[in-house]
Scaffold this motif. Sequence first.
Motif, PDB file in Angstrom:
ATOM      1  N   TYR A 188       0.856  -1.195   0.000  1.00 26.57           N
ATOM      2  CA  TYR A 188       0.000   0.000   0.000  1.00 26.57           C
ATOM      3  C   TYR A 188       0.888   1.240   0.000  1.00 26.57           C
ATOM      4  O   TYR A 188       1.886   1.311   0.735  1.00 26.57           O
ATOM      5  CB  TYR A 188      -0.876   0.035   1.255  1.00 26.57           C
ATOM      6  N   TRP A 189       0.478   2.210  -0.818  1.00 29.21           N
ATOM      7  CA  TRP A 189       1.146   3.505  -0.846  1.00 29.21           C
ATOM      8  C   TRP A 189       0.068   4.566  -0.633  1.00 29.21           C
ATOM      9  O   TRP A 189      -0.872   4.689  -1.417  1.00 29.21           O
ATOM     10  CB  TRP A 189       1.856   3.695  -2.182  1.00 29.21           C
ATOM     11  N   ILE A 190       0.202   5.323   0.453  1.00 31.67           N
ATOM     12  CA  ILE A 190      -0.773   6.344   0.831  1.00 31.67           C
ATOM     13  C   ILE A 190      -0.041   7.677   0.908  1.00 31.67           C
ATOM     14  O   ILE A 190       1.039   7.762   1.499  1.00 31.67           O
ATOM     15  CB  ILE A 190      -1.422   5.986   2.189  1.00 31.67           C
ATOM     16  N   ARG A 191      -0.613   8.726   0.307  1.00 29.30           N
ATOM     17  CA  ARG A 191       0.134   9.978   0.226  1.00 29.30           C
ATOM     18  C   ARG A 191      -0.758  11.188   0.446  1.00 29.30           C
ATOM     19  O   ARG A 191      -1.983  11.138   0.294  1.00 29.30           O
ATOM     20  CB  ARG A 191       0.833  10.094  -1.132  1.00 29.30           C
ATOM     21  N   LYS A 192      -0.108  12.297   0.796  1.00 33.40           N
ATOM     22  CA  LYS A 192      -0.771  13.596   0.918  1.00 33.40           C
ATOM     23  C   LYS A 192       0.015  14.603   0.098  1.00 33.40           C
ATOM     24  O   LYS A 192       1.234  14.755   0.266  1.00 33.40           O
ATOM     25  CB  LYS A 192      -0.810  14.049   2.388  1.00 33.40           C
TER      26      LYS A 192
END
Length: 325
Positions: A188-192
Motif C-alpha cells: 500500500y502507498w498512501i500519500r498527501k
Amino acid sequence: MKPIYITLFALIALVSCNNNETKEAYKQKSVGNINALQILITDELWNDSVGEEIRNYFAAPTEGLPQVEPLFSIHQMDPSTFSGFIKSNRLFLHVTIGQEDKFTLVTNEYARPQTGAIITAKTKQGLIKLIAENQEEIIKAYIKSEIKERQRRTAISPLSIDSLKERFGLTIKMPSAYRIAHKGDDFYWIRKDLKKTGSTNILIYEVPLNSISSDSTALGEILTIRDSIGGYHLPVEDNGRFGTDYSYSPNFYITELDGNLTYKTKGVWDVKGEFMAGPFLNYAVKDEKNNRYLIIEGFTFSPAERKRNLQFELESIIKSAKIID
C-alpha cells in the motif's frame, strides 16, 4: 468514629475532588505550533553559558533530515512577562536562579494539555548541571506530548482504510488529507499532496519473519528490503530508482510498536540519477504471531518546505498503528 463525622469527611473529600476537577476544567486551552518550545529565562542567563547549554540540547539538529533543522523551535522570554494568554503555550521550560537545586516535570500547570519543565539552582553552574542531567527525560516528555497532540489533530478528520484490516490485520490513523496512491495485495502507498510542491507518504508491506535475522544485521537487511520493494513499486522518471542515500548515515534504534519489538530507522532516500531526495522513517515491526515483519515507512518529498514537522506527522501516524487478530 460516629456516623456524623464519617458523613462530614465524605462531604469534604467530595467537595475537594469537585474543586480540583473544576480547576482543571477551567484551565485555558493550550496553543502552539507542533514542536514549539517556550523558554522562560532572563536575558542575562540566556545570553550566557546557561542559555548556551539549553540551545545545545533543545535546538540540536533533528536526526534523519538532509538539512539542519532544530529539534524544537524555541522562543525565549523573561519570566516576569509570563502571564495571561502567554501561559497557554503547550511546551515550556522554566530555568531560574533560586533557593534550591531542583528539577520538576509538570503537566497541565497553566493550560490543558501542557508539558513543562522547571529547573532552579543556586548558581549558574548548578543550572547547567541540572539541564545536562535531565535534558533527555525532558525531551522525551516533550516528544510524547507532541505526538499525542499531533494524533489528536488527526482524529478531528481521520481517513478510514478498512481494507488494511483485511489485508494486513492493521489499523492506523491518518488525516483525511491523505489518499491511496496504490493498493495491491502486498503493498500500500498512501500519500498527501503538499500545498507548495511535493508530498508526504506512507508505505505499508510485509516480509517473512526470517528476512531480518538478528539485531546486529537488522539495519543492513532493512535497507536492502526497502531499496528492493520501494524501488520496484514507486514510479520514477526515466531510468531512476527510489532507494537509500548511503552518503547519510542512518540512525537506528530498537524500540516497540503496539507491544511488538520494532526496528526503527531514520535516514535519507534519493532517486538515482535525479535531483530528488528527502527523509524517511522506517518501522519494521516483529509480528511473530503472523510469522512476518510488518513494515510501515513514512517519507517526505518537499523541496520547498522544511521537513521536521512533516516527518513528525508521519511518525505520529505510524505510532497509531495497531495489529489486530
